[in-house]
Write a protein that holds these residues in place. Sequence first.
Motif, short mmCIF file in Angstrom:
data_model
loop_
_atom_site.label_atom_id
_atom_site.label_comp_id
_atom_site.label_asym_id
_atom_site.label_seq_id
_atom_site.Cartn_x
_atom_site.Cartn_y
_atom_site.Cartn_z
N ARG A 142 45.70 19.85 39.80
CA ARG A 142 45.55 20.36 41.18
C ARG A 142 46.39 21.60 41.43
NH1 ARG A 142 45.48 14.53 44.30
NH2 ARG A 142 43.42 13.93 43.54
N SER A 143 47.58 21.67 40.84
CA SER A 143 48.42 22.86 41.02
C SER A 143 47.78 24.08 40.39
CB SER A 143 49.81 22.63 40.42
OG SER A 143 50.50 21.63 41.11
N VAL A 144 47.28 23.92 39.19
CA VAL A 144 46.65 25.05 38.51
C VAL A 144 45.39 25.48 39.28
CG1 VAL A 144 45.48 25.81 36.40
CG2 VAL A 144 47.64 24.55 36.25
N ALA A 145 44.59 24.52 39.72
CA ALA A 145 43.37 24.86 40.47
C ALA A 145 43.71 25.44 41.84
CB ALA A 145 42.49 23.62 40.63
N GLY A 146 44.57 24.77 42.58
CA GLY A 146 44.84 25.19 43.95
C GLY A 146 45.76 26.38 44.07
N ASP A 147 46.85 26.39 43.31
CA ASP A 147 47.85 27.45 43.44
C ASP A 147 47.54 28.68 42.60
OD1 ASP A 147 49.18 25.69 45.09
OD2 ASP A 147 50.72 25.17 43.61
N LEU A 148 46.88 28.46 41.45
CA LEU A 148 46.62 29.57 40.53
C LEU A 148 45.15 29.95 40.45
CD1 LEU A 148 48.94 28.46 37.58
CD2 LEU A 148 49.44 30.18 39.34
N GLY A 149 44.28 29.14 41.06
CA GLY A 149 42.85 29.42 41.00
C GLY A 149 42.28 29.30 39.60
N GLY A 150 42.91 28.47 38.77
CA GLY A 150 42.48 28.33 37.38
C GLY A 150 42.09 26.90 37.05
N THR A 151 42.05 26.62 35.76
CA THR A 151 41.71 25.29 35.28
C THR A 151 42.78 24.79 34.31
OG1 THR A 151 40.41 26.16 33.43
CG2 THR A 151 39.22 25.66 35.48
N ALA A 152 42.98 23.48 34.31
CA ALA A 152 43.87 22.82 33.36
C ALA A 152 43.10 21.65 32.78
CB ALA A 152 45.15 22.34 34.04
N GLN A 153 43.01 21.61 31.47
CA GLN A 153 42.31 20.53 30.80
C GLN A 153 43.30 19.79 29.91
OE1 GLN A 153 39.40 22.93 28.78
NE2 GLN A 153 37.91 22.67 30.41
N LEU A 154 43.45 18.49 30.15
CA LEU A 154 44.33 17.66 29.34
C LEU A 154 43.50 16.87 28.34
CD1 LEU A 154 46.49 16.32 32.28
CD2 LEU A 154 47.27 17.89 30.51
#
Length: 163
Positions: A129-141
Amino acid sequence: DPAAFRAAFEARLHALSHTHDLLTASSWRGAALRDVVLTELSPHGENHYRVEGPAVDLTPPQALTFGMVFHELATNAAKYGALSHENGCVRVAWSLDEAGVLVLTWSENGGPKVTPPKSRGFGSRLIERSVAGDLGGTAQLSFDSEGLTCRIETDLTARPYSR
């Protein structure tokens, strides 16, 4: 468990404090991505991590978000992953293209065998959520048996928010 919640909350506050220290040193102009990564990994001993990538300057909001993300990843690695084992190692590598798109990979190996969690924990949700919301990006674990991998992609030239 209230005691566990308090300890986790205090650790997250300390992580923010460490990133604030980096930003204060630059009069809040920003921080280097490498410094933000090393702030979270250096307490674990330099033989347990490898960091590689070009110089990348982060804005203060970007640095704060990455500081929290790396704190979550390092905490997880110290509790359950590569940093919990004497032969474990975390590798953080990134590239930055001409358009400002950052691709960063956190990968762990040499730790205990990984099994995917049965449910999404707070840390995983915070990262995504931080990467999507704050950075406008994606994080895949990816919870591979050899170790956790987290791939982050974001356009650093976009300013989805400011503080």
